[in-house]
Structure formats: C-alpha cells, structure tokens
Design a protein around this motif. Structure first.
Motif, mmCIF file in Angstrom:
data_model
loop_
_atom_site.group_PDB
_atom_site.id
_atom_site.type_symbol
_atom_site.label_atom_id
_atom_site.label_comp_id
_atom_site.label_asym_id
_atom_site.label_seq_id
_atom_site.Cartn_x
_atom_site.Cartn_y
_atom_site.Cartn_z
ATOM 1 N N ALA A 24 0.836 -1.212 0.000
ATOM 2 C CA ALA A 24 0.000 0.000 0.000
ATOM 3 C C ALA A 24 0.863 1.251 0.000
ATOM 4 O O ALA A 24 0.569 2.221 -0.714
ATOM 5 N N GLU A 25 1.935 1.246 0.777
ATOM 6 C CA GLU A 25 2.842 2.398 0.812
ATOM 7 C C GLU A 25 3.506 2.605 -0.540
ATOM 8 O O GLU A 25 3.627 3.726 -1.022
ATOM 9 N N LYS A 30 2.410 1.754 -3.512
ATOM 10 C CA LYS A 30 1.407 2.294 -4.437
ATOM 11 C C LYS A 30 1.136 3.763 -4.137
ATOM 12 O O LYS A 30 1.016 4.580 -5.060
ATOM 13 N N ARG A 31 1.033 4.115 -2.859
ATOM 14 C CA ARG A 31 0.784 5.509 -2.475
ATOM 15 C C ARG A 31 1.921 6.409 -2.952
ATOM 16 O O ARG A 31 1.683 7.477 -3.523
#
Length: 109
Positions: free
Chosen positions: A16-17, A19-20
């Motif tokens: 998730a990080e 992708k962020r």
C-alpha cells in the motif's frame, strides 16, 4: 533506443505504501528520469506473487554516465530511501543490482 526490463519483489506489508508513493512521484524525480534519457517508464505489479516489473526505453548514448548522474541527484536518492525499504530484491540478481535486469527475448512493433 534500447528497451529495458527489470523485476523485483515488493514486501506484502509495504504494498500500500509503495502504491501511495507512486501515485504522487516527486516532480524532481520525474525530471531526472527524463534528463537521464529514460522514456516510457512503466511499473507493473503482479499479485499475489508481489512482483514488480519495470520497463523503460533508454534513448541516450551513455547509459552508465546517465545512471551515475541519476545516482548523484539528491532528490532521487531521498526518493529511493522511501521506496527501497518497500522492495525485496531477488536472490538471483547480479551483484550491484537492486532490480534484476531481464533479457529482451521478443518484441514486435
């Protein structure tokens, strides 16, 4: 022009990080990528294996010099300090590689 592909793992807990971060890449980093003669830079994700496949086209004449220039760019180095901990390099990569280089075995226009 030289097409280049590379692969690396991404840690599941960091996905998730990662992708962020890539949803808002710093303009200075993007400018340096272009200044180093890299075009059409794309990163694909394969789940559930959590593999990243990177592709770019190098349009310069001295790849080693361009990569040295990028490596000296302070904003890019700070960017890598954020993204590198998300990645899990392949055990089979060559010495000195973060992303493992791939052989181009087929292309069609």
């Amino acid at each position: 022009m030289e097409r280049m592909g590379m692969v690396i793992g991404v840690k599941p807990e960091k996905l998730a990080e990662y992708k962020r971060l890539h949803a808002a890449v710093w303009p200075e980093v993007l400018d340096m990528i272009r200044a180093c003669n890299i075009t059409n830079y794309t990163i694909f994700l394969r789940e559930p294996e959590n593999l990243l496949f990177g592709y770019w086209e190098y349009v310069g004449t001295d790849f080693e010099a361009d990569m040295a220039r990028m490596n000296e760019h302070e904003p890019t180095r700070r960017w890598w300090q954020l993204t590198d901990p998300c990645q899990e390099p392949l055990a089979s990569r060559a010495a000195g590689e973060q992303w493992a280089a791939m052989e181009n075995v087929f292309h069609t226009d």
